[in-house]
Design a protein around this motif. Structure first.
Motif, PDB file in Angstrom:
ATOM      1  N   VAL A   1       0.784  -1.111   0.164  1.00  0.00           N
ATOM      2  CA  VAL A   1      -0.018  -0.190  -0.080  1.00  0.00           C
ATOM      3  C   VAL A   1       0.922   1.233   0.085  1.00  0.00           C
ATOM      4  O   VAL A   1       0.771   2.192  -1.009  1.00  0.00           O
ATOM      5  CB  VAL A   1      -0.878   0.011   1.222  1.00  0.00           C
ATOM      6  CG1 VAL A   1      -1.634   1.447   1.322  1.00  0.00           C
ATOM      7  CG2 VAL A   1      -2.064  -1.224   0.956  1.00  0.00           C
ATOM      8  N   ALA A   2       1.842   1.217   0.807  1.00  0.00           N
ATOM      9  CA  ALA A   2       2.688   2.558   0.803  1.00  0.00           C
ATOM     10  C   ALA A   2       3.746   2.422  -0.513  1.00  0.00           C
ATOM     11  O   ALA A   2       3.717   3.654  -0.807  1.00  0.00           O
ATOM     12  CB  ALA A   2       3.853   2.194   2.070  1.00  0.00           C
ATOM     13  N   ASP A   3       4.072   1.645  -1.161  1.00  0.00           N
ATOM     14  CA  ASP A   3       4.604   1.857  -2.532  1.00  0.00           C
ATOM     15  C   ASP A   3       3.602   1.958  -3.554  1.00  0.00           C
ATOM     16  O   ASP A   3       3.910   2.839  -4.268  1.00  0.00           O
ATOM     17  CB  ASP A   3       5.190   0.292  -2.844  1.00  0.00           C
ATOM     18  CG  ASP A   3       6.130  -0.396  -1.963  1.00  0.00           C
ATOM     19  OD1 ASP A   3       6.899   0.283  -1.125  1.00  0.00           O
ATOM     20  OD2 ASP A   3       6.664  -1.396  -1.931  1.00  0.00           O
ATOM     21  N   GLU A   4       2.370   1.570  -3.613  1.00  0.00           N
ATOM     22  CA  GLU A   4       1.521   2.410  -4.480  1.00  0.00           C
ATOM     23  C   GLU A   4       1.212   3.442  -4.322  1.00  0.00           C
ATOM     24  O   GLU A   4       1.218   4.473  -5.367  1.00  0.00           O
ATOM     25  CB  GLU A   4       0.184   1.339  -4.357  1.00  0.00           C
ATOM     26  CG  GLU A   4      -1.133   1.826  -5.093  1.00  0.00           C
ATOM     27  CD  GLU A   4      -0.733   1.397  -6.511  1.00  0.00           C
ATOM     28  OE1 GLU A   4      -1.328   1.831  -7.510  1.00  0.00           O
ATOM     29  OE2 GLU A   4       0.291   0.709  -6.942  1.00  0.00           O
ATOM     30  N   THR A   5       0.946   4.029  -3.127  1.00  0.00           N
ATOM     31  CA  THR A   5       1.043   5.376  -2.752  1.00  0.00           C
ATOM     32  C   THR A   5       2.089   6.424  -3.318  1.00  0.00           C
ATOM     33  O   THR A   5       1.871   7.492  -4.001  1.00  0.00           O
ATOM     34  CB  THR A   5       0.904   5.775  -1.237  1.00  0.00           C
ATOM     35  OG1 THR A   5      -0.379   5.126  -0.895  1.00  0.00           O
ATOM     36  CG2 THR A   5       0.365   7.148  -0.840  1.00  0.00           C
ATOM     37  N   THR A   6       3.501   5.746  -3.095  1.00  0.00           N
ATOM     38  CA  THR A   6       4.468   6.488  -3.536  1.00  0.00           C
ATOM     39  C   THR A   6       4.549   6.538  -4.955  1.00  0.00           C
ATOM     40  O   THR A   6       4.956   7.528  -5.708  1.00  0.00           O
ATOM     41  CB  THR A   6       5.642   5.842  -2.930  1.00  0.00           C
ATOM     42  OG1 THR A   6       5.840   5.693  -1.480  1.00  0.00           O
ATOM     43  CG2 THR A   6       7.044   6.579  -3.533  1.00  0.00           C
ATOM     44  N   ASP A   7       4.188   5.326  -5.567  1.00  0.00           N
ATOM     45  CA  ASP A   7       4.071   5.406  -7.143  1.00  0.00           C
ATOM     46  C   ASP A   7       3.224   6.583  -7.622  1.00  0.00           C
ATOM     47  O   ASP A   7       3.399   7.235  -8.741  1.00  0.00           O
ATOM     48  CB  ASP A   7       3.690   4.122  -7.527  1.00  0.00           C
ATOM     49  CG  ASP A   7       4.903   3.041  -7.269  1.00  0.00           C
ATOM     50  OD1 ASP A   7       5.954   3.366  -7.046  1.00  0.00           O
ATOM     51  OD2 ASP A   7       4.647   1.703  -7.507  1.00  0.00           O
ATOM     52  N   GLN A   8       1.836   6.586  -6.779  1.00  0.00           N
ATOM     53  CA  GLN A   8       0.828   7.440  -7.539  1.00  0.00           C
ATOM     54  C   GLN A   8       1.495   8.957  -7.261  1.00  0.00           C
ATOM     55  O   GLN A   8       1.410   9.850  -8.272  1.00  0.00           O
ATOM     56  CB  GLN A   8      -0.135   7.121  -6.831  1.00  0.00           C
ATOM     57  CG  GLN A   8      -1.070   6.130  -7.250  1.00  0.00           C
ATOM     58  CD  GLN A   8      -2.453   6.197  -6.439  1.00  0.00           C
ATOM     59  OE1 GLN A   8      -2.673   6.496  -5.364  1.00  0.00           O
ATOM     60  NE2 GLN A   8      -3.335   5.496  -7.351  1.00  0.00           N
ATOM     61  N   VAL A   9       2.133   9.170  -6.243  1.00  0.00           N
ATOM     62  CA  VAL A   9       2.859  10.616  -6.051  1.00  0.00           C
ATOM     63  C   VAL A   9       3.923  10.799  -6.976  1.00  0.00           C
ATOM     64  O   VAL A   9       3.832  11.993  -7.737  1.00  0.00           O
ATOM     65  CB  VAL A   9       3.207  10.603  -4.679  1.00  0.00           C
ATOM     66  CG1 VAL A   9       4.014  12.137  -4.367  1.00  0.00           C
ATOM     67  CG2 VAL A   9       2.193  10.630  -3.423  1.00  0.00           C
ATOM     68  N   SER A  10       4.603   9.915  -7.387  1.00  0.00           N
ATOM     69  CA  SER A  10       5.571  10.109  -8.121  1.00  0.00           C
ATOM     70  C   SER A  10       5.024  10.565  -9.777  1.00  0.00           C
ATOM     71  O   SER A  10       5.596  11.221 -10.439  1.00  0.00           O
ATOM     72  CB  SER A  10       6.730   8.826  -8.287  1.00  0.00           C
ATOM     73  OG  SER A  10       7.250   8.850  -6.988  1.00  0.00           O
ATOM     74  N   ALA A  11       3.977   9.623 -10.046  1.00  0.00           N
ATOM     75  CA  ALA A  11       3.497   9.648 -11.411  1.00  0.00           C
ATOM     76  C   ALA A  11       2.905  10.965 -11.350  1.00  0.00           C
ATOM     77  O   ALA A  11       2.900  11.832 -12.423  1.00  0.00           O
ATOM     78  CB  ALA A  11       2.227   8.657 -11.412  1.00  0.00           C
ATOM     79  N   GLY A  12       2.255  11.444 -10.198  1.00  0.00           N
ATOM     80  CA  GLY A  12       1.573  12.849 -10.309  1.00  0.00           C
ATOM     81  C   GLY A  12       2.701  13.952 -10.493  1.00  0.00           C
ATOM     82  O   GLY A  12       2.476  15.059 -11.167  1.00  0.00           O
TER      83      GLY A  12
END
Length: 438
Positions: free
Chosen positions: A422-433
């Protein structure tokens, strides 16, 4: 009948992973779960099965407390997950140990497979399990924006998400990844389950789960629940040899007890007495496939669990625990995007997010398991293709002591893995944004 106003989840396969996922989702008011099973009745095919502490803890998280009962779950009184003995002397050469603190109810346990499946099935509404439904294909209907599953009997079912939990030869997996079919490893198990009374007369019969190791094969014995006993013999061949015995054998087919006894005719008198007492046996050819590149299939609406997801072909008797952890992780990923207080169904992007989190939770761990298993299979073929006399007794003892420590499998923390995913998915979304804004 499926409720189309809810998130429709179709589970293909009513084994351990499929039933576990159905149990985990059954109370959600906005989710409709339907299980489709190719068999004509809920009947587990197999013999004994082991669950490590991770599998036992997951059973408890799912609320399947009845499966932890001593009536059906046999635990070693010594608390050792496994005891290893010498094929000729019967002496204990080594033992497995739990790496962390493990409560009694979570100790490694052995079950008769049918007992475990029965315990799981008690937590699923029978009306949600549909029999004689062999998966054939799936399409996406753009008009209703649903997956449409076609079964071999010509009937269909709709779903928003499909969980393929249909075993090691998974038709769901091979439908989406045709190159993922399994291959025989050359190893065959001769599994027997029978009443304990058949062996009760044997002097010095071990009263715990024991694994006898010899130069070219092993023998596993253990009590099971409800006064049952299991004996598992083995035969290893070169899977590439055109005349290899059992090359064309099928899962759960009739075996020959005389052949089994011949395999162990040179072993200790104790082992011979145990094998001679076996009333019948069945054959289980071992198969495996390579890890999939991804578990997110069908345009982000299909995934896999259990042997369908990781066709490892024998992972330190961990298949049941892996399947239960898959089920729990799948359920947790769905609930992450659709909590019980949700006011709407998840959209396609949210479903994709859930399946990505599930994959990140489980695939790294099971890929590692498969890597170790594949290497072990190669080593067995190489070792057993040589003459038995090439391995000295001292080398055998060293091999037993230097075996792979399986505690990283049996005590894997799926909850921690899910939190990290979950933490990695959140980080990936922030990075994509952030990238999108640049």
């Amino acid at each position: 009948m499926a409720d189309e106003s809810k998130l429709q989840i179709a589970i293909v396969g009513a084994g351990i992973a499929g039933l576990g996922a159905a149990i985990g989702l059954k109370h959600h008011p906005a989710i409709d779960v339907q299980v489709y099973e190719k068999a004509t009745e809920l009947r587990e095919i197999g013999a004994s099965i082991a669950l490590g502490p991770n599998g036992m803890r997951t059973l408890e998280r799912l609320g399947v407390d009845n499966a932890l009962d001593d009536e059906i779950a046999f635990r070693n009184k010594s608390k050792y997950p496994m005891i290893y003995r010498h094929w000729k002397t019967n002496e204990i050469i080594s033992t497995d140990s739990h790496a962390g603190e493990v409560e009694y109810r979570h100790l490694t346990a052995r079950f008769y497979r049918a007992h475990l499946q029965e315990a799981l099935a008690k937590h699923v509404d029978p009306s949600r399990i549909h029999f004689s439904k062999a998966f054939e294909s799936v399409t996406f209907d753009r008009t209703i924006r649903k997956l449409v599953i076609t079964f071999a009997d010509g009937t269909t079912a709709t779903a928003d998400i499909i969980l393929g939990a249909d075993g090691i030869h998974s038709p769901v997996r091979t439908f989406f990844v045709p190159t993922s079919s399994t291959a025989w490893t050359g190893w065959v198990a001769f599994r027997s389950v029978f009443l304990y009374s058949h062996v009760a007369h044997i002097k010095d019969l071990p009263d715990e789960a024991n694994h006898f190791w010899g130069p070219d094969r092993t023998l596993f014995i253990s009590k099971l629940g409800r006064d049952l006993f299991t004996v598992v013999g083995s035969y290893q061949a070169d899977p590439d040899a055109p005349d290899a015995p059992y090359k064309d054998s099928t899962w759960n087919s009739d075996g020959d007890v005389d052949t089994l006894r011949d395999f162990y005719k040179d072993w200790s008198p104790l082992v011979r007495q145990i094998v001679d007492a076996v009333p019948s046996t069945r054959i289980y050819p071992n198969a495996a496939a390579h890890p999939l590149e991804t578990w997110v299939l069908g345009s982000g609406k299909v995934t896999l669990a259990g042997d369908a997801a990781h066709a490892h072909g024998g992972a330190f008797a961990a298949g049941g625990s892996l399947a239960l952890d898959d089920a729990w992780a799948f359920v947790s990923s769905i609930l992450y995007v659709l909590p019980e207080n949700a006011t709407r169904k998840p959209n396609d992007a949210e479903i994709l997010k859930a399946l990505r989190i599930y994959e990140k939770t489980r695939k790294p761990h099971t890929d590692r398991v498969m890597s170790v298993v594949h290497q072990n299979n190669k080593n067995k073929v190489a070792r057993y293709s040589q003459a038995r006399e090439l391995e000295t007794d001292e080398q055998l003892r060293t091999r037993i002591k230097n075996r792979v420590d399986p505690s990283w499998i049996h005590e894997h923390d799926v909850q921690a893995a899910f939190a990290q995913a979950v933490a990695d998915e959140t980080t990936d979304q922030v990075s994509a944004g952030e990238q999108a804004r640049l």
